[in-house]
Design an enzyme around this catalytic site. Structure first.
Site, PDB file in Angstrom:
ATOM      1  N   HIS A 114      -3.201   6.604   2.613  1.00 16.84           N
ATOM      2  CA  HIS A 114      -3.680   5.346   2.035  1.00 16.84           C
ATOM      3  C   HIS A 114      -5.093   5.087   2.567  1.00 16.84           C
ATOM      4  O   HIS A 114      -5.327   5.150   3.773  1.00 16.84           O
ATOM      5  CB  HIS A 114      -2.719   4.221   2.437  1.00 16.84           C
ATOM      6  CG  HIS A 114      -3.274   2.858   2.210  1.00 16.84           C
ATOM      7  ND1 HIS A 114      -3.883   2.499   1.027  1.00 16.84           N
ATOM      8  CD2 HIS A 114      -3.330   1.762   3.019  1.00 16.84           C
ATOM      9  CE1 HIS A 114      -4.282   1.244   1.117  1.00 16.84           C
ATOM     10  NE2 HIS A 114      -3.967   0.778   2.314  1.00 16.84           N
ATOM     11  N   ASN A 146     -10.364  -0.766  -0.002  1.00 19.32           N
ATOM     12  CA  ASN A 146      -8.900  -0.682   0.060  1.00 19.32           C
ATOM     13  C   ASN A 146      -8.332  -1.319  -1.211  1.00 19.32           C
ATOM     14  O   ASN A 146      -8.429  -2.536  -1.389  1.00 19.32           O
ATOM     15  CB  ASN A 146      -8.424  -1.415   1.327  1.00 19.32           C
ATOM     16  CG  ASN A 146      -6.911  -1.419   1.462  1.00 19.32           C
ATOM     17  OD1 ASN A 146      -6.180  -1.122   0.507  1.00 19.32           O
ATOM     18  ND2 ASN A 146      -6.419  -1.769   2.635  1.00 19.32           N
ATOM     19  N   CYS A 165       0.815  -1.225   0.000  1.00 21.71           N
ATOM     20  CA  CYS A 165       0.000   0.000   0.000  1.00 21.71           C
ATOM     21  C   CYS A 165       0.843   1.268   0.000  1.00 21.71           C
ATOM     22  O   CYS A 165       0.312   2.365  -0.163  1.00 21.71           O
ATOM     23  CB  CYS A 165      -0.958  -0.015   1.172  1.00 21.71           C
ATOM     24  SG  CYS A 165      -1.883  -1.551   1.256  1.00 21.71           S
TER      25      CYS A 165
HETATM   26  N1  COA Z   1     -18.477  -8.875  10.034  1.00 23.39           N
HETATM   27  C1  COA Z   1     -18.931  -9.097  11.283  1.00 23.39           C
HETATM   28  N2  COA Z   1     -18.108  -9.384  12.309  1.00 23.39           N
HETATM   29  C2  COA Z   1     -16.790  -9.443  12.059  1.00 23.39           C
HETATM   30  C3  COA Z   1     -16.264  -9.221  10.763  1.00 23.39           C
HETATM   31  C4  COA Z   1     -17.169  -8.948   9.734  1.00 23.39           C
HETATM   32  N3  COA Z   1     -16.763  -8.716   8.461  1.00 23.39           N
HETATM   33  N4  COA Z   1     -14.915  -9.346  10.820  1.00 23.39           N
HETATM   34  C5  COA Z   1     -14.614  -9.635  12.095  1.00 23.39           C
HETATM   35  N5  COA Z   1     -15.737  -9.701  12.840  1.00 23.39           N
HETATM   36  C6  COA Z   1     -15.866  -9.991  14.258  1.00 23.39           C
HETATM   37  C7  COA Z   1     -14.671 -10.768  14.786  1.00 23.39           C
HETATM   38  O1  COA Z   1     -14.857 -12.158  14.571  1.00 23.39           O
HETATM   39  C8  COA Z   1     -14.712 -10.405  16.242  1.00 23.39           C
HETATM   40  O2  COA Z   1     -15.699 -11.164  16.879  1.00 23.39           O
HETATM   41  P1  COA Z   1     -15.449 -11.743  18.382  1.00 23.39           P
HETATM   42  O3  COA Z   1     -15.321 -10.516  19.222  1.00 23.39           O
HETATM   43  O4  COA Z   1     -16.690 -12.521  18.620  1.00 23.39           O
HETATM   44  O5  COA Z   1     -14.205 -12.547  18.292  1.00 23.39           O
HETATM   45  C9  COA Z   1     -15.184  -8.950  16.231  1.00 23.39           C
HETATM   46  O6  COA Z   1     -15.842  -8.761  14.981  1.00 23.39           O
HETATM   47  C10 COA Z   1     -14.055  -7.966  16.344  1.00 23.39           C
HETATM   48  O7  COA Z   1     -13.047  -8.347  15.423  1.00 23.39           O
HETATM   49  P2  COA Z   1     -11.718  -7.505  15.224  1.00 23.39           P
HETATM   50  O8  COA Z   1     -10.872  -8.142  14.177  1.00 23.39           O
HETATM   51  O9  COA Z   1     -11.106  -7.293  16.561  1.00 23.39           O
HETATM   52  O10 COA Z   1     -12.373  -6.160  14.658  1.00 23.39           O
HETATM   53  P3  COA Z   1     -11.763  -4.745  14.575  1.00 23.39           P
HETATM   54  O11 COA Z   1     -12.582  -3.817  15.343  1.00 23.39           O
HETATM   55  O12 COA Z   1     -10.289  -4.742  14.826  1.00 23.39           O
HETATM   56  O13 COA Z   1     -11.995  -4.418  13.049  1.00 23.39           O
HETATM   57  C11 COA Z   1     -10.639  -4.298  11.055  1.00 23.39           C
HETATM   58  C12 COA Z   1     -11.357  -5.207  12.045  1.00 23.39           C
HETATM   59  C13 COA Z   1      -9.893  -5.145  10.031  1.00 23.39           C
HETATM   60  C14 COA Z   1     -11.712  -3.484  10.331  1.00 23.39           C
HETATM   61  C15 COA Z   1      -9.689  -3.382  11.837  1.00 23.39           C
HETATM   62  O14 COA Z   1      -8.856  -4.143  12.686  1.00 23.39           O
HETATM   63  C16 COA Z   1      -8.821  -2.553  10.968  1.00 23.39           C
HETATM   64  O15 COA Z   1      -9.271  -1.714  10.235  1.00 23.39           O
HETATM   65  N6  COA Z   1      -7.500  -2.711  11.021  1.00 23.39           N
HETATM   66  C17 COA Z   1      -6.601  -2.022  10.169  1.00 23.39           C
HETATM   67  C18 COA Z   1      -6.261  -2.978   9.099  1.00 23.39           C
HETATM   68  C19 COA Z   1      -6.043  -2.346   7.764  1.00 23.39           C
HETATM   69  O16 COA Z   1      -6.627  -1.384   7.405  1.00 23.39           O
HETATM   70  N7  COA Z   1      -5.142  -2.976   7.032  1.00 23.39           N
HETATM   71  C20 COA Z   1      -4.778  -2.586   5.749  1.00 23.39           C
HETATM   72  C21 COA Z   1      -3.541  -1.808   5.913  1.00 23.39           C
HETATM   73  S1  COA Z   1      -2.820  -1.735   4.392  1.00 23.39           S
END
Ligand code: COA
Length: 335
Positions: free
Chosen positions: A250, A280, A113
């Site tokens: 990004h 993304n 990215c």
């Molecule tokens: N729909 C519904 N629930 C979901 C889900 C989805 N698409 N994806 C994950 N969950 C659930 C998980 O299973 C978890 O459930 P649990 O609490 O029962 O275990 C809960 O939601 C929280 O998951 P988590 O992964 O901790 O969510 P989060 O708040 O961290 O959000 C992202 C996930 C990926 C959106 C977030 O971590 C993020 O934006 N990170 C940055 C990553 C990024 O942008 N990367 C690219 C960089 S180039």
């Protein structure tokens, strides 16, 4: 030292949309969850027989059409991608052949990215050194081909797109003001394409390689690293954050962009992103957002834009540019 500037831009996204409602039928998720956690509403997905080089070619065609540019005399082509058609030959060579570009250097760079920022920095350096004059920088991704559509934690995030810019020597105009680069390889395990996983004993096969991510860890790294990196970049430039007209980070996630702005004390209203409609798209998010800013008339000639990419590696790169593109000859068709 020779100056350079971005003289033209073109973008392309595939026609096919993948909406949050579509994803609700594929994995256990909901439109509300996706919007609340990411800000994304839909993404574009390439056809089965549509590859990164096809998207890049369409983005370059869009650039040529809008700015009436000749590109046969481009002397260096840089393609930024993590999803090339083949490990080799490079996408940049496919582009060179397609457009009958003569005598150009051609190279793909892999910086996920942060790719487009790295591509711009390299283009500027090649021109500043006097070695080259006209560099085509293209960011193109078909992330849908390496997305696991049974993994709800990643499949909601990614989309396909391409953006292309021409960077040309200009003895008058200082189009590149400052830059900053960095990497933290020990965090690479937090977002990778399987293959590395095979090396680490994961069960997933290289043939079906896909993106695996620990979103929370990536989030923490971004918040820990990028604000300081941006301050470092600004400290090495003649400008301050107050002089920046547009911040184009990004487009990973709205929940990253908002706290980034907060930490930088930069107004969210002067931030451009391409998340809502396109998700993304890795290296392509920054040129897409830049082009949307230009198409909408938000960006004016002479504006300073701070482009900052970060992602798998872990790696990051940013560049402060002063924008003065050539005049548009043909209005672009809507994306
Ligand atoms: N729909 C519904 N629930 C979901 C889900 C989805 N698409 N994806 C994950 N969950 C659930 C998980 O299973 C978890 O459930 P649990 O609490 O029962 O275990 C809960 O939601 C929280 O998951 P988590 O992964 O901790 O969510 P989060 O708040 O961290 O959000 C992202 C996930 C990926 C959106 C977030 O971590 C993020 O934006 N990170 C940055 C990553 C990024 O942008 N990367 C690219 C960089 S180039």
């Amino acid at each position: 030292m020779m100056n350079s500037r971005i003289t033209a831009i073109g973008t392309y996204v595939p026609q096919r949309k993948l909406t949050n409602a579509d994803l609700e039928g594929m994995v256990d998720t909901s439109h509300e969850w996706i919007v609340q956690r990411t800000g994304i509403h839909e993404r574009r997905i390439a056809e089965r027989d549509e590859f990164t080089s096809d998207l890049c070619i369409s983005a370059v065609r869009n650039l040529i059409f809008r700015y009436n540019k000749t590109i046969e005399d481009v002397d260096f082509i840089i393609v930024c991608t993590t999803t090339p058609d083949f490990p080799f030959p490079t996408v940049s060579c496919l582009i060179q052949a397609h457009f009958h570009i003569q005598s150009a250097g051609a190279i793909d760079i892999s910086a996920a990215c942060a790719g487009f920022s790295y591509g711009l920095i390299m283009a500027h350096s090649l021109i500043a050194s006097g070695l080259h004059k006209k560099v085509l920088v293209i960011a193109g991704e078909t992330l849908s081909k390496i997305t696991d559509y049974s993994d709800r934690t990643t499949c909601i995030l990614f989309g396909d797109a391409a953006g292309a810019v021409l960077v040309e020597a200009d003895d008058q105009y200082e189009g590149f003001v400052s830059h900053h680069v960095g990497s933290e390889g020990k965090g690479g395990i937090h977002i990778y394409r399987t293959g590395l996983a095979n090396k680490l004993g994961d069960q997933k096969l290289l043939d079906n390689s896909c993106i695996v991510q620990n979103g929370r860890e990536v989030f923490r790294w971004v918040m820990r690293t990028i604000p300081d990196a941006i301050h470092h970049m600004m400290n090495n430039s003649s400008q301050t954050l107050n002089d920046v007209d547009w911040f184009i980070p990004h487009s990973a996630n709205m929940r990253l962009i908002e706290p980034l702005c907060e930490k930088l004390e930069f107004p969210l209203e002067r931030t451009l992103h391409s998340l809502v409609e396109f998700g993304n798209t890795s290296s392509s998010t920054i040129p897409l957002s830049l082009d949307q800013g230009i198409r909408s008339g938000k960006i004016s000639s002479g504006d300073h834009a701070l482009l900052y990419g970060f992602g798998a590696g872990l790696v990051h790169a940013g560049v402060l540019v002063r924008l003065q593109l050539d005049s548009v000859v043909n209005e672009p068709l809507p994306l």
